[in-house]
Enzyme design. Sequence first.
Site, PDB file in Angstrom:
ATOM      1  N   TYR A  17     -58.725  27.181  29.551  1.00 42.96           N
ATOM      2  CA  TYR A  17     -60.182  26.984  29.487  1.00 42.96           C
ATOM      3  C   TYR A  17     -60.547  25.517  29.687  1.00 42.96           C
ATOM      4  CZ  TYR A  17     -64.697  25.986  27.287  1.00 42.96           C
ATOM      5  OH  TYR A  17     -65.954  25.500  27.033  1.00 42.96           O
TER       6      TYR A  17
ATOM      7  N   LYS B 269     -62.553  23.564  32.758  1.00 40.09           N
ATOM      8  CA  LYS B 269     -63.774  22.781  32.564  1.00 40.09           C
ATOM      9  C   LYS B 269     -63.563  21.344  33.043  1.00 40.09           C
ATOM     10  CE  LYS B 269     -67.198  23.778  30.926  1.00 40.09           C
ATOM     11  NZ  LYS B 269     -68.437  24.399  31.493  1.00 40.09           N
TER      12      LYS B 269
ATOM     13  N   THR C  71     -67.621  20.430  27.802  1.00 38.97           N
ATOM     14  CA  THR C  71     -67.133  20.528  26.419  1.00 38.97           C
ATOM     15  C   THR C  71     -66.304  19.298  26.034  1.00 38.97           C
ATOM     16  OG1 THR C  71     -65.495  21.726  25.102  1.00 38.97           O
ATOM     17  CG2 THR C  71     -65.250  21.898  27.448  1.00 38.97           C
ATOM     18  N   ASP C  72     -66.182  19.059  24.720  1.00 35.13           N
ATOM     19  CA  ASP C  72     -65.301  17.971  24.259  1.00 35.13           C
ATOM     20  C   ASP C  72     -63.825  18.353  24.392  1.00 35.13           C
ATOM     21  OD1 ASP C  72     -65.132  19.837  22.186  1.00 35.13           O
ATOM     22  OD2 ASP C  72     -65.548  18.402  20.570  1.00 35.13           O
ATOM     23  N   GLU C  73     -63.551  19.641  24.666  1.00 34.40           N
ATOM     24  CA  GLU C  73     -62.149  20.072  24.750  1.00 34.40           C
ATOM     25  C   GLU C  73     -61.419  19.456  25.950  1.00 34.40           C
ATOM     26  OE1 GLU C  73     -61.179  24.075  23.741  1.00 34.40           O
ATOM     27  OE2 GLU C  73     -63.060  24.383  22.693  1.00 34.40           O
TER      28      GLU C  73
HETATM   29  P1  NAD Z   1     -71.106  32.120  26.769  1.00 33.95           P
HETATM   30  O1  NAD Z   1     -69.749  32.670  27.071  1.00 33.95           O
HETATM   31  O2  NAD Z   1     -71.819  32.569  25.548  1.00 33.95           O
HETATM   32  O3  NAD Z   1     -72.083  32.405  28.001  1.00 33.95           O
HETATM   33  C1  NAD Z   1     -71.702  32.246  29.334  1.00 33.95           C
HETATM   34  C2  NAD Z   1     -72.762  32.885  30.214  1.00 33.95           C
HETATM   35  O4  NAD Z   1     -72.377  32.678  31.587  1.00 33.95           O
HETATM   36  C3  NAD Z   1     -72.902  34.387  30.013  1.00 33.95           C
HETATM   37  O5  NAD Z   1     -74.276  34.743  29.958  1.00 33.95           O
HETATM   38  C4  NAD Z   1     -72.233  34.974  31.248  1.00 33.95           C
HETATM   39  O6  NAD Z   1     -72.794  36.231  31.645  1.00 33.95           O
HETATM   40  C5  NAD Z   1     -72.498  33.893  32.287  1.00 33.95           C
HETATM   41  N1  NAD Z   1     -71.497  33.909  33.370  1.00 33.95           N
HETATM   42  C6  NAD Z   1     -70.142  33.953  33.256  1.00 33.95           C
HETATM   43  N2  NAD Z   1     -69.578  33.976  34.475  1.00 33.95           N
HETATM   44  C7  NAD Z   1     -70.588  33.924  35.377  1.00 33.95           C
HETATM   45  C8  NAD Z   1     -70.636  33.903  36.792  1.00 33.95           C
HETATM   46  N3  NAD Z   1     -69.527  33.963  37.541  1.00 33.95           N
HETATM   47  N4  NAD Z   1     -71.850  33.824  37.397  1.00 33.95           N
HETATM   48  C9  NAD Z   1     -72.986  33.781  36.661  1.00 33.95           C
HETATM   49  N5  NAD Z   1     -73.003  33.826  35.325  1.00 33.95           N
HETATM   50  C10 NAD Z   1     -71.815  33.890  34.687  1.00 33.95           C
HETATM   51  O7  NAD Z   1     -70.912  30.544  26.783  1.00 33.95           O
HETATM   52  P2  NAD Z   1     -71.654  29.425  25.887  1.00 33.95           P
HETATM   53  O8  NAD Z   1     -70.943  29.287  24.603  1.00 33.95           O
HETATM   54  O9  NAD Z   1     -73.107  29.672  25.915  1.00 33.95           O
HETATM   55  O10 NAD Z   1     -71.319  28.128  26.752  1.00 33.95           O
HETATM   56  C11 NAD Z   1     -72.167  27.707  27.824  1.00 33.95           C
HETATM   57  C12 NAD Z   1     -71.592  26.468  28.462  1.00 33.95           C
HETATM   58  O11 NAD Z   1     -71.465  25.436  27.485  1.00 33.95           O
HETATM   59  C13 NAD Z   1     -70.186  26.663  29.035  1.00 33.95           C
HETATM   60  O12 NAD Z   1     -70.122  25.973  30.258  1.00 33.95           O
HETATM   61  C14 NAD Z   1     -69.261  26.062  27.999  1.00 33.95           C
HETATM   62  O13 NAD Z   1     -68.104  25.565  28.607  1.00 33.95           O
HETATM   63  C15 NAD Z   1     -70.125  24.943  27.451  1.00 33.95           C
HETATM   64  N6  NAD Z   1     -69.850  24.559  26.051  1.00 33.95           N
HETATM   65  C16 NAD Z   1     -69.791  25.500  25.059  1.00 33.95           C
HETATM   66  C17 NAD Z   1     -69.558  25.085  23.732  1.00 33.95           C
HETATM   67  C18 NAD Z   1     -69.544  26.096  22.603  1.00 33.95           C
HETATM   68  O14 NAD Z   1     -69.240  25.718  21.468  1.00 33.95           O
HETATM   69  N7  NAD Z   1     -69.872  27.355  22.804  1.00 33.95           N
HETATM   70  C19 NAD Z   1     -69.398  23.744  23.433  1.00 33.95           C
HETATM   71  C20 NAD Z   1     -69.485  22.813  24.463  1.00 33.95           C
HETATM   72  C21 NAD Z   1     -69.714  23.231  25.761  1.00 33.95           C
END
Ligand code: NAD
Length: 353
Positions: A159, A163, A133-135
């Site tokens: 969080y 990350k 993430t950009d965070e």
């Molecule tokens: P989300 O919370 O919607 O989904 C996370 C998924 O991971 C879920 O399906 C959950 O069941 C699974 N999970 C959690 N813990 C687990 C574990 N211990 N073992 C196996 N599976 C597990 O998250 P998202 O928004 O889809 O984000 C996905 C990735 O992208 C993350 O790594 C997040 O940091 C990164 N990200 C998200 C954003 C955003 O805006 N949502 C932006 C940049 C980066």
Amino acid sequence: MKILVTGGAGFIGSAVIRHIIKNTRDEVVNLDKLTYAGNLESLAEVSDSSRYAFEQVDICNRTEVDRVLREHQPDAIMHLAAESHVDRSIDGPADFIETNIVGTYTMLEAVRQYWQALEAERSQNFRFHHISTDEVYGDLDGPENLFTEQTPYAPSSPYSASKASSDHLVRAWHRTYGLPVLVTNCSNNYGPYHFPEKLIPLIILNALEGKSLPVYGKGEQVRDWLFVEDHARALYQVVSKGTPGETYNIGGHNELQNIQVVNKICDLLEELVPDKLPGLDHYQDLITHVADRPGHDLRYAIDASKIERELGWIPMETFESGLRKTVEWYLENRNWCKKVRDGRYERKGLAQN
Ligand code: NAD
């Protein structure tokens, strides 16, 4: 390619899997623990494909991760599994340390052992793509500044600190063991199948239900918004064409204050759902300013010129077109929302990225 996607039942992971199954000939193995944020219904469009398989596994469980690697023999890993909600990380950081740091470490060790045993050509072409993430970059100081791949890390929340830790581990496994890793840091995503604890879906659903639209402080926090399907395309470009050891920032060129986002959603709802609950004149009337989140960063903004230049990726949606698609999707998929909604968040009622 056979790609193992961790966190494939989540918001972005499910978009990645839908993209791969619909637009490529690759096979996908979805490894997901199915926490509150994981939902297999988000994959209903593609889960009948013979190129899709699901494994309900915790990334912290080394024995099970080893088994999945042995049985499925992937050519690449896209690692998205994480705890992802900043407010939850403030309420209880333990799961974030466990999944985001220990879980990523467990994946790296399992994958290192698997990769080292591959025969030469497969080992050379293998990729471990870590999605971040950009965070991790923290607060941007001047209005003209943008996060580049060289910006030093300064995470503010449990969080983003978890990350950042996982990003450092991934890069160390490249430097120390030569594991062919790719890292991407992306801005705020939005779009269909977004869990309704996050800002955009929560505002849409609360407005439709006549509930308050909670905005932290004055809502002046600036975020760069990227439509999730644009992110999924970018991630596929990186895993298939990126250079091992490199980092790519991904963003949507859509910097907006949170209050502007909330107002835009209200405007769209006025157009698409003019018939409101009795007593409600304007959706905007539901906006409620609540005490700001501790440690809240004021501004994030991404310089995505490297991925555009080197891999030819650009976002296809503007914020206007992507937001319209998103609002329309939530209007048409109220059943999905009902099924995934979590009582705790409805009670707490807070919404942020
Ligand atoms: P989300 O919370 O919607 O989904 C996370 C998924 O991971 C879920 O399906 C959950 O069941 C699974 N999970 C959690 N813990 C687990 C574990 N211990 N073992 C196996 N599976 C597990 O998250 P998202 O928004 O889809 O984000 C996905 C990735 O992208 C993350 O790594 C997040 O940091 C990164 N990200 C998200 C954003 C955003 O805006 N949502 C932006 C940049 C980066």
